[in-house]
Design a protein around this motif. Sequence first.
Motif, PDB file in Angstrom:
ATOM      1  N   PHE A   1     -25.003 -11.539  26.022  1.00  0.00           N
ATOM      2  CA  PHE A   1     -24.117 -11.780  24.883  1.00  0.00           C
ATOM      3  C   PHE A   1     -23.477 -10.461  24.445  1.00  0.00           C
ATOM      4  CE2 PHE A   1     -24.286 -13.646  20.261  1.00  0.00           C
ATOM      5  CZ  PHE A   1     -22.904 -13.776  20.263  1.00  0.00           C
ATOM      6  N   ILE A   2     -22.152 -10.364  24.589  1.00  0.00           N
ATOM      7  CA  ILE A   2     -21.417  -9.141  24.287  1.00  0.00           C
ATOM      8  C   ILE A   2     -20.338  -9.425  23.244  1.00  0.00           C
ATOM      9  CG2 ILE A   2     -19.988  -7.272  25.225  1.00  0.00           C
ATOM     10  CD1 ILE A   2     -22.782  -7.288  26.403  1.00  0.00           C
ATOM     11  N   GLY A   3     -20.222  -8.536  22.248  1.00  0.00           N
ATOM     12  CA  GLY A   3     -19.158  -8.645  21.249  1.00  0.00           C
ATOM     13  C   GLY A   3     -18.239  -7.441  21.320  1.00  0.00           C
ATOM     14  N   THR A   4     -16.950  -7.673  21.130  1.00  0.00           N
ATOM     15  CA  THR A   4     -16.001  -6.555  21.148  1.00  0.00           C
ATOM     16  C   THR A   4     -16.123  -5.703  19.903  1.00  0.00           C
ATOM     17  OG1 THR A   4     -14.253  -7.915  20.158  1.00  0.00           O
ATOM     18  CG2 THR A   4     -14.329  -7.800  22.565  1.00  0.00           C
ATOM     19  N   ASN A   5     -16.368  -6.343  18.748  1.00  0.00           N
ATOM     20  CA  ASN A   5     -16.437  -5.610  17.484  1.00  0.00           C
ATOM     21  C   ASN A   5     -17.076  -6.485  16.409  1.00  0.00           C
ATOM     22  OD1 ASN A   5     -13.658  -6.991  17.707  1.00  0.00           O
ATOM     23  ND2 ASN A   5     -13.779  -6.558  15.528  1.00  0.00           N
ATOM     24  N   PRO A   6     -17.631  -5.871  15.360  1.00  0.00           N
ATOM     25  CA  PRO A   6     -18.389  -6.630  14.369  1.00  0.00           C
ATOM     26  C   PRO A   6     -17.606  -7.033  13.122  1.00  0.00           C
ATOM     27  CG  PRO A   6     -18.773  -4.324  14.017  1.00  0.00           C
ATOM     28  CD  PRO A   6     -17.803  -4.418  15.169  1.00  0.00           C
ATOM     29  N   ASP A   7     -16.315  -6.707  13.041  1.00  0.00           N
ATOM     30  CA  ASP A   7     -15.541  -6.938  11.821  1.00  0.00           C
ATOM     31  C   ASP A   7     -15.595  -8.405  11.398  1.00  0.00           C
ATOM     32  OD1 ASP A   7     -13.185  -4.361  11.837  1.00  0.00           O
ATOM     33  OD2 ASP A   7     -14.545  -4.717  13.502  1.00  0.00           O
ATOM     34  N   MET A   8     -15.995  -8.645  10.152  1.00  0.00           N
ATOM     35  CA  MET A   8     -16.054 -10.006   9.636  1.00  0.00           C
ATOM     36  C   MET A   8     -14.694 -10.504   9.167  1.00  0.00           C
ATOM     37  SD  MET A   8     -19.159 -10.791  10.184  1.00  0.00           S
ATOM     38  CE  MET A   8     -19.349 -12.349   9.321  1.00  0.00           C
ATOM     39  N   ILE A   9     -13.867  -9.584   8.657  1.00  0.00           N
ATOM     40  CA  ILE A   9     -12.525  -9.946   8.211  1.00  0.00           C
ATOM     41  C   ILE A   9     -11.525  -8.901   8.685  1.00  0.00           C
ATOM     42  CG2 ILE A   9     -13.244 -11.250   6.163  1.00  0.00           C
ATOM     43  CD1 ILE A   9     -12.653  -8.699   4.507  1.00  0.00           C
ATOM     44  N   ASP A  10     -10.263  -9.304   8.774  1.00  0.00           N
ATOM     45  CA  ASP A  10      -9.157  -8.390   9.052  1.00  0.00           C
ATOM     46  C   ASP A  10      -8.161  -8.482   7.910  1.00  0.00           C
ATOM     47  OD1 ASP A  10      -9.992  -7.302  11.460  1.00  0.00           O
ATOM     48  OD2 ASP A  10      -9.017  -8.839  12.674  1.00  0.00           O
ATOM     49  N   PRO A  11      -7.646  -7.327   7.442  1.00  0.00           N
ATOM     50  CA  PRO A  11      -6.637  -7.367   6.376  1.00  0.00           C
ATOM     51  C   PRO A  11      -5.279  -7.777   6.934  1.00  0.00           C
ATOM     52  CG  PRO A  11      -7.044  -5.099   7.048  1.00  0.00           C
ATOM     53  CD  PRO A  11      -8.013  -5.951   7.816  1.00  0.00           C
ATOM     54  N   VAL A  12      -4.651  -8.740   6.323  1.00  0.00           N
ATOM     55  CA  VAL A  12      -3.299  -9.167   6.699  1.00  0.00           C
ATOM     56  C   VAL A  12      -2.479  -9.285   5.420  1.00  0.00           C
ATOM     57  CG1 VAL A  12      -4.061 -10.399   8.767  1.00  0.00           C
ATOM     58  CG2 VAL A  12      -3.927 -11.614   6.596  1.00  0.00           C
ATOM     59  N   GLU A  13      -1.162  -9.452   5.585  1.00  0.00           N
ATOM     60  CA  GLU A  13      -0.330  -9.607   4.399  1.00  0.00           C
ATOM     61  C   GLU A  13      -0.787 -10.840   3.621  1.00  0.00           C
ATOM     62  OE1 GLU A  13       2.002 -11.526   7.851  1.00  0.00           O
ATOM     63  OE2 GLU A  13       0.521  -9.957   7.535  1.00  0.00           O
ATOM     64  N   GLY A  14      -0.972 -10.658   2.329  1.00  0.00           N
ATOM     65  CA  GLY A  14      -1.397 -11.777   1.496  1.00  0.00           C
ATOM     66  C   GLY A  14      -2.895 -11.925   1.335  1.00  0.00           C
ATOM     67  N   GLY A  15      -3.693 -11.085   2.012  1.00  0.00           N
ATOM     68  CA  GLY A  15      -5.148 -11.212   1.880  1.00  0.00           C
ATOM     69  C   GLY A  15      -5.885 -10.828   3.138  1.00  0.00           C
ATOM     70  N   ASN A  16      -6.974 -11.550   3.435  1.00  0.00           N
ATOM     71  CA  ASN A  16      -7.792 -11.285   4.619  1.00  0.00           C
ATOM     72  C   ASN A  16      -7.937 -12.552   5.439  1.00  0.00           C
ATOM     73  OD1 ASN A  16      -8.440  -8.545   3.897  1.00  0.00           O
ATOM     74  ND2 ASN A  16      -9.867  -9.360   2.384  1.00  0.00           N
ATOM     75  N   GLU A  17      -8.333 -12.385   6.726  1.00  0.00           N
ATOM     76  CA  GLU A  17      -8.600 -13.537   7.578  1.00  0.00           C
ATOM     77  C   GLU A  17      -9.862 -13.283   8.394  1.00  0.00           C
ATOM     78  OE1 GLU A  17      -5.085 -13.898   9.950  1.00  0.00           O
ATOM     79  OE2 GLU A  17      -5.780 -12.469  11.476  1.00  0.00           O
ATOM     80  N   PRO A  18     -10.568 -14.338   8.837  1.00  0.00           N
ATOM     81  CA  PRO A  18     -11.785 -14.160   9.634  1.00  0.00           C
ATOM     82  C   PRO A  18     -11.511 -13.383  10.913  1.00  0.00           C
ATOM     83  CG  PRO A  18     -11.577 -16.421   8.879  1.00  0.00           C
ATOM     84  CD  PRO A  18     -10.275 -15.748   8.571  1.00  0.00           C
ATOM     85  N   ALA A  19     -12.457 -12.550  11.295  1.00  0.00           N
ATOM     86  CA  ALA A  19     -12.302 -11.726  12.494  1.00  0.00           C
ATOM     87  C   ALA A  19     -13.433 -12.007  13.481  1.00  0.00           C
ATOM     88  CB  ALA A  19     -12.262 -10.254  12.102  1.00  0.00           C
ATOM     89  N   ALA A  20     -13.607 -11.115  14.454  1.00  0.00           N
ATOM     90  CA  ALA A  20     -14.562 -11.348  15.541  1.00  0.00           C
ATOM     91  C   ALA A  20     -15.983 -11.560  15.035  1.00  0.00           C
ATOM     92  CB  ALA A  20     -14.527 -10.184  16.521  1.00  0.00           C
TER      93      ALA A  20
END
Length: 286
Positions: free
Chosen positions: A171-190
Motif C-alpha cells: 500500500f503506497i500513498g503519494t502524499n498525506p494531504d487531507m485537503i487542498d486549497p482552491v478558490e472558494g475554500g478547500n477540497e478533499p485531497a489524497a
Amino acid sequence: MLMALPIRIKLFSRHWPHDPEVRIIQKTKAMTKSIISDMDGVIYRGKALIPGANDFVQRLLKSNVPFLFLTNNAEQTPLDLKLKLEHLGIKGLTEDNFITSAMATAMFLKNQKENATVYVVGGGGLINELYNVGFSISESNPDYVVVGKTTSLSYEQLKKAVRLIDGGAKFIGTNPDMIDPVEGGNEPAAGTILAAIAAATGKTPYIVGKPNALMMTLATRKLGVHPDDAVMIGDRMDTDIVGGMEAGMTTVLVLSGVSTKESIKAFPYKPDHIFNNVGEIDPAVL
C-alpha cells in the motif's frame, strides 16, 4: 574551496565573526541560497493566481537563484504545471523547474523493484510517471496499490484497492494531504482517500511525498545543493514546514493557503520566517 571554509571556521575559530573574509563568504552563501517552493496555496489556489506570485517567480528568474517547485500534487505532470502557470500569466519556466509527488513515488518504487505491476487510484499524472519508469498497470495481483488524489474517484476503485491490499499488494500513498486549497475554500485531497482504504484494510500506507524527507532529498539533489543551503517555502505546517525543518532547510510559511497564524500555535515547531504571501519574499535575504 569557498563552500568548505565557513564550516571549518564556524567550528574551530573563536574569532570568525570579526574576520572580513568570513563575512564575505557568508554573504555570498546567503545570496545564492536555493529556493524550493510548494505550489498549491503558495503560487495559486485552484485556478486563481495568488497575489504577488508572478513577481516572486520573475525575481527568481532574473536573479538566477536556483529554484524548484516541489508539489504534493500527483495529478499533473511537469508539463501540465508549466502550462497551467503560463495560463495564469507566469512565463519563463521549464519542465525541469518541477518535482511532483508522482515523480518521487515512481522513482522510489523503481528503486524498490524493477518492472513492477501497480494498481493506481489516481490521476493521469501519476499513471504517466509510473509508465515512465517501466511499470505496468494491472488489476491482477499487482505488486503495489498506489493511491493519489483523483477527482474521478469511484466506489469500485476503492473496493478494488481494498481487495488487492488484502490480497498482499503493498500500500503506497503519494502524499498525506487531507485537503487542498482552491478558490472558494478547500477540497478533499489524497489523504482522505488513503484514510478510507486504511480504515477498510487495517493497513497503513507508506507515503512518499511531503513531509517525507525523501521528497526534500530529491529536490536538493536535483539542484545540486546541501539542505543547509536551501529554503523550503510552503503554506502547510504539517507537510512543508515540518519536512523542510527535518531535512535541515530554512523554512518559510506563507499564509495564503492552509495554515494560519492561529493554527501555528498548535504545532510544537515553528517556521523560520512567516509572510502573508510569496510576493513579500526577497530570496536574496533569506
